[in-house]
Design an enzyme around this catalytic site. Structure first.
Site, mmCIF file in Angstrom:
data_model
loop_
_atom_site.group_PDB
_atom_site.id
_atom_site.type_symbol
_atom_site.label_atom_id
_atom_site.label_comp_id
_atom_site.label_asym_id
_atom_site.label_seq_id
_atom_site.Cartn_x
_atom_site.Cartn_y
_atom_site.Cartn_z
ATOM 1 C CE LYS A 54 -2.713 -0.670 0.939
ATOM 2 N NZ LYS A 54 -2.013 -1.932 1.190
ATOM 3 C CB VAL A 55 -1.717 6.451 -0.978
ATOM 4 C CG1 VAL A 55 -0.900 6.609 -2.260
ATOM 5 C CG2 VAL A 55 -3.204 6.632 -1.247
ATOM 6 C CB SER A 56 -1.914 6.709 4.225
ATOM 7 O OG SER A 56 -0.709 6.056 4.521
ATOM 8 C CB THR A 106 -4.406 5.681 7.977
ATOM 9 O OG1 THR A 106 -4.638 5.902 6.579
ATOM 10 C CG2 THR A 106 -5.746 5.620 8.698
ATOM 11 C CB ALA A 107 -0.567 4.635 11.673
ATOM 12 C CG HIS A 147 2.115 -3.080 7.891
ATOM 13 N ND1 HIS A 147 0.914 -2.827 7.280
ATOM 14 C CD2 HIS A 147 3.009 -2.225 7.326
ATOM 15 C CE1 HIS A 147 1.068 -1.868 6.382
ATOM 16 N NE2 HIS A 147 2.327 -1.482 6.389
#
Length: 270
Positions: A54-56, A106-107, A147
């Site tokens: 799981k990655v951005s 991504t943030a 989150h």
């Protein structure tokens, strides 16, 4: 042969991958699980350390030569974007020290697109669970959070300067692409991995009680109510299947970031 999988310990990931990790998905191989924050998995994936990871979405331009994007298991949605927090509504981004959860998240990419023309004095990469306390006690002027922080930031006496999900959706009409699931080329068949993960998602929805103990054990002291809010927000129709809207969202993010000179250009998914 066992497959290596790296995801975060957040409730959406433990909910989604519970069945796969615990050998409940028919036909799937044994899975060796590693928990890590997304800033860690972004870097580890660049080194090719995991078969499934799981990655951005923001990290994809550096990873797609070696990994393939899977159409299931990730985190996209509406009303679930990162927040820009401060102690007072008068706080300016220009000249501020800003705490972010990773330089290829991504943030942070959304923050850079949103903050075009604003010049922070300093950007500091901080584990996301330390960002709100750090803003509250004055170590940082502004914090970029992800989150479950969107459910709890008021407890720290903080206010939201911006909801980057609302900004993104208002500007594009598309869901916000947060976390992607990648399969390492040559290590795992993408079609098979997609089937295993999709079955794991379906099993989680069919019997949510089965994964509760696993989720709470790894939820970093979140209250059960916040855990459920987290799952309800981040596990949705895009988790089961990206579809055209999900792929269009990924294209929009990566094409905008490439046009702004922030990331390398990539071939569109659509």
């Amino acid at each position: 042969m066992a497959l290596s999988l790296a995801v975060s310990p957040c409730p959406n990931d433990t909910f989604v991958f519970h069945a796969l990790v615990h050998g409940l998905v028919h036909g799937a191989p044994e899975v060796n699980l590693t928990f890590a924050d997304v800033d860690v998995t972004n870097t580890a994936a660049e080194r090719g350390e995991f078969d499934l990871v799981k990655v951005s979405y923001a990290a994809l331009p550096w990873l797609l030569d070696d990994y393939e994007l899977l159409p299931t298991g990730g985190a996209l949605g509406r009303g679930c974007g990162p927040l820009v927090l401060a102690r007072t509504p008068e706080q300016e981004v220009t000249g501020a020290t800003v705490a972010v959860p990773g330089d290829r998240t991504t943030a942070y990419l959304l923050f850079r697109l949103w903050a075009e023309g604003k010049q922070p004095a300093k950007i500091e990469v901080v584990p996301f669970h330390q960002i709100m306390p750090g803003v509250a006690d004055g170590r940082y002027d502004v914090g970029l959070v992800i989150h479950e922080a969107r459910f709890t930031y008021q407890r720290f006496g903080l206010i939201a300067l911006a909801d980057l999900g609302e900004w993104w959706e208002g500007d594009t009409g598309l869901p916000i692409p947060l976390g992607a699931i990648l399969a390492r080329k040559g290590a795992v068949d993408p079609a098979q991995a997609t089937e295993w993960i999709r079955n794991s998602v379906s099993m989680a929805w069919a019997n949510p009680a089965a994964s509760q103990e696993f989720i709470l054990a790894n939820a970093q002291e979140m209250e059960p109510e916040v855990v459920q809010q987290h799952i309800d927000l981040y596990v949705n129709e895009f988790t089961l299947e990206l579809g055209r809207d999900g792929l269009a969202a990924a294209d929009a993010l990566l094409q905008r970031s490439a046009a702004a000179g922030i990331t390398p250009s990539v071939k569109p998914f659509l």
